[in-house]
Design a protein around this motif. Structure first.
Motif, short mmCIF file in Angstrom:
data_model
loop_
_atom_site.label_atom_id
_atom_site.label_comp_id
_atom_site.label_asym_id
_atom_site.label_seq_id
_atom_site.Cartn_x
_atom_site.Cartn_y
_atom_site.Cartn_z
N LEU A 22 0.83 -1.20 0.00
CA LEU A 22 0.00 0.00 0.00
C LEU A 22 0.86 1.25 0.00
N ALA A 23 1.91 1.24 0.81
CA ALA A 23 2.82 2.39 0.84
C ALA A 23 3.50 2.59 -0.52
N ALA A 24 3.87 1.47 -1.15
CA ALA A 24 4.54 1.55 -2.45
C ALA A 24 3.59 2.13 -3.51
N VAL A 25 2.35 1.67 -3.50
CA VAL A 25 1.38 2.16 -4.50
C VAL A 25 1.09 3.64 -4.30
N VAL A 26 0.90 4.05 -3.06
CA VAL A 26 0.64 5.48 -2.80
C VAL A 26 1.82 6.33 -3.24
N THR A 27 3.02 5.85 -2.96
CA THR A 27 4.22 6.57 -3.40
C THR A 27 4.28 6.67 -4.91
N ALA A 28 4.01 5.54 -5.58
CA ALA A 28 4.07 5.53 -7.05
C ALA A 28 3.01 6.44 -7.66
N ALA A 29 1.89 6.60 -6.98
CA ALA A 29 0.83 7.48 -7.50
C ALA A 29 1.15 8.95 -7.23
N LEU A 30 1.72 9.22 -6.05
CA LEU A 30 1.97 10.61 -5.66
C LEU A 30 3.17 11.22 -6.38
N ALA A 31 4.27 10.46 -6.44
CA ALA A 31 5.54 11.03 -6.87
C ALA A 31 5.48 11.69 -8.26
N PRO A 32 4.97 11.00 -9.30
CA PRO A 32 4.95 11.67 -10.63
C PRO A 32 4.08 12.92 -10.66
N ALA A 33 3.03 12.95 -9.85
CA ALA A 33 2.14 14.12 -9.82
C ALA A 33 2.80 15.29 -9.08
N LEU A 34 3.43 14.99 -7.94
CA LEU A 34 4.02 16.05 -7.14
C LEU A 34 5.25 16.66 -7.79
N VAL A 35 6.05 15.83 -8.46
CA VAL A 35 7.32 16.32 -9.00
C VAL A 35 7.10 17.34 -10.12
N GLU A 36 5.89 17.39 -10.66
CA GLU A 36 5.60 18.38 -11.72
C GLU A 36 5.51 19.80 -11.16
N THR A 37 5.22 19.92 -9.85
CA THR A 37 5.04 21.25 -9.25
C THR A 37 6.00 21.52 -8.10
N LEU A 38 6.59 20.48 -7.54
CA LEU A 38 7.46 20.66 -6.38
C LEU A 38 8.90 20.25 -6.72
N PRO A 39 9.87 20.77 -5.97
CA PRO A 39 11.26 20.30 -6.16
C PRO A 39 11.38 18.81 -5.85
N ARG A 40 12.39 18.18 -6.46
CA ARG A 40 12.53 16.73 -6.29
C ARG A 40 12.71 16.35 -4.82
N GLY A 41 13.55 17.09 -4.09
CA GLY A 41 13.80 16.75 -2.70
C GLY A 41 12.53 16.78 -1.87
N MET A 91 7.72 9.84 1.14
CA MET A 91 8.14 8.91 2.20
C MET A 91 7.30 9.10 3.46
N LEU A 92 7.03 10.36 3.82
CA LEU A 92 6.20 10.60 5.01
C LEU A 92 4.77 10.09 4.80
N THR A 93 4.24 10.29 3.59
CA THR A 93 2.89 9.79 3.31
C THR A 93 2.83 8.27 3.39
N SER A 94 3.86 7.63 2.85
CA SER A 94 3.88 6.16 2.88
C SER A 94 3.93 5.65 4.31
N ILE A 95 4.69 6.34 5.16
CA ILE A 95 4.75 5.94 6.58
C ILE A 95 3.37 6.07 7.21
N ALA A 96 2.68 7.18 6.92
CA ALA A 96 1.35 7.41 7.50
C ALA A 96 0.34 6.38 7.00
N VAL A 97 0.40 6.06 5.70
CA VAL A 97 -0.54 5.08 5.14
C VAL A 97 -0.35 3.71 5.76
N ALA A 98 0.90 3.27 5.85
CA ALA A 98 1.16 1.95 6.43
C ALA A 98 0.78 1.90 7.90
N ALA A 99 1.09 2.99 8.62
CA ALA A 99 0.73 3.03 10.04
C ALA A 99 -0.79 2.99 10.21
N ALA A 100 -1.51 3.72 9.35
CA ALA A 100 -2.97 3.71 9.44
C ALA A 100 -3.54 2.32 9.15
#
Length: 355
Positions: A99-118, A125-134
């Protein structure tokens, strides 16, 4: 030197020898039985094991793959160490990881279009931690509130998580530009930075830092001590005034969060996307590794290296020598069997010795 010290020295030596034997004997027995099976299959075990070591450890390309493979294994091991030391069997790692991997794979390409890579990498990574913990909350609350066995509930949630991750890939996060059911792909230049121009991504540094911090937390902090008291004797923990229910939920969340971080690092560092039905099943694979390391965060680094060499070398050997790739999984199964047998025999030895 006092008389008592002289008497205790041989006992300590025997305990050290027994501790080393409890680690090495299951590994050697698993490799020996695996070699016998290779002979039955008409393969030379020395050729197979030699190729595995040469490919996974002594070739430059193989060593880089080994280091890369260590990253998710170490993070999962860190999560399992937290849980096992607290006496909690979090066996839902595969669902949390996917689940964390899928959320990361969905978020990363969308976010990197508007935000810096770092910033994109950190948010993912923080979102994946929250998803897995939830995702671990249900077995955690059932355990804390009603005492329901977490082995069953975490395994059930793992199956659900694995299936739900596939649903997300096929329906909600599917890349409409490809015919293959997968998420959008994160460009290589937007993934985790490589170390000194190699193919090894910086996720291995994150993993090493995390596993060392977990070791220090469990052995040097009051929080870690509380978790170990709960794991050793829950009744005594209640008597001592510890909030066992809260600690159970916190342990589950921390354990699952670290496993989720493993999934995120794997996507951000290696794959950049998740295909439907992708499941490396690292969650249960790392369990014997953690037991061999005796829940020690430093020792687990060496065993993660051993497992990674075995996996990378085994994958190459399946192509070159014709031994099925599943043979590595069989070795892991044998390792678990002999680990349990050695633990049982050691228990009998201690019982007879009155230790």
């Amino acid at each position: 030197m006092s008389v008592d010290a002289v008497r205790l020295a041989p006992d300590r030596t025997r305990e050290h020898v027994a501790a080393v034997a409890r680690v090495l004997v299951p590994i050697l027995l698993a490799l020996a039985v695996g070699g016998a099976i290779l002979l039955i299959l008409g393969k030379n075990p020395f050729t197979y094991y030699g190729y595995v070591v040469q490919r996974g450890l002594f070739s430059w390309g193989g060593l880089q793959e080994t280091m890369t493979r260590m990253a998710p294994l170490l993070l999962i091991a860190a999560g399992l160490i937290v849980a096992f030391r607290a006496g909690i069997w979090n066996l839902g790692g595969d669902g949390q990881y996917l689940l964390a991997a899928v959320v990361t794979a969905a978020l990363a390409p969308a976010l990197v279009e508007t935000l810096p890579r770092g910033l994109t990498l950190i948010i993912c990574m923080l979102t994946s931690i929250a998803v897995a913990a939830a995702w671990s909350l249900i077995p955690a609350l059932l355990k804390a509130r009603y005492g329901i066995n977490e082995i069953i509930t975490s395994l059930m949630m793992s199956f659900l998580g694995t299936s739900f991750a596939n649903v997300l890939v096929k329906l909600f996060f599917r890349d409409p530009t490809t015919t293959v059911p997968q998420t959008r792909s994160l460009d290589v230049v937007d993934r985790l930075p490589r170390i000194f121009g190699t193919n090894v991504h910086s996720g291995i540094l994150i993993a090493l830092a995390v596993v060392i911090l977990v070791h220090l937390m469990m052995t040097r902090t009051a929080f870690g001590l509380r978790l170990q008291i709960v794991g050793a004797n829950p009744a005594a923990a209640v008597h001592a005034g510890l909030k066992v229910g809260w600690l159970t939920v916190a342990t589950f969340a921390l354990s699952a969060g670290l496993i989720g971080l493993a999934g995120s690092v794997e996507i951000l560092g290696v794959w950049g996307t998740v295909r439907a039905d992708w499941n490396p099943a690292y969650g249960l694979l790392v369990v014997p590794l953690v037991f061999l390391a005796r829940f020690n965060g430093i020792a687990v680094i060496g065993f993660a290296l051993f497992f990674s060499v075995l996996m990378i070398g085994g994958e190459s050997a399946s192509r070159r020598i014709g031994v099925p790739q599943d043979f590595v999984l069989m070795l892991v199964g044998l390792l678990l069997v002999f680990l349990a047998l050695v633990e049982y025999l050691d228990h009998l030895r201690r019982k007879r010795a009155g230790v």
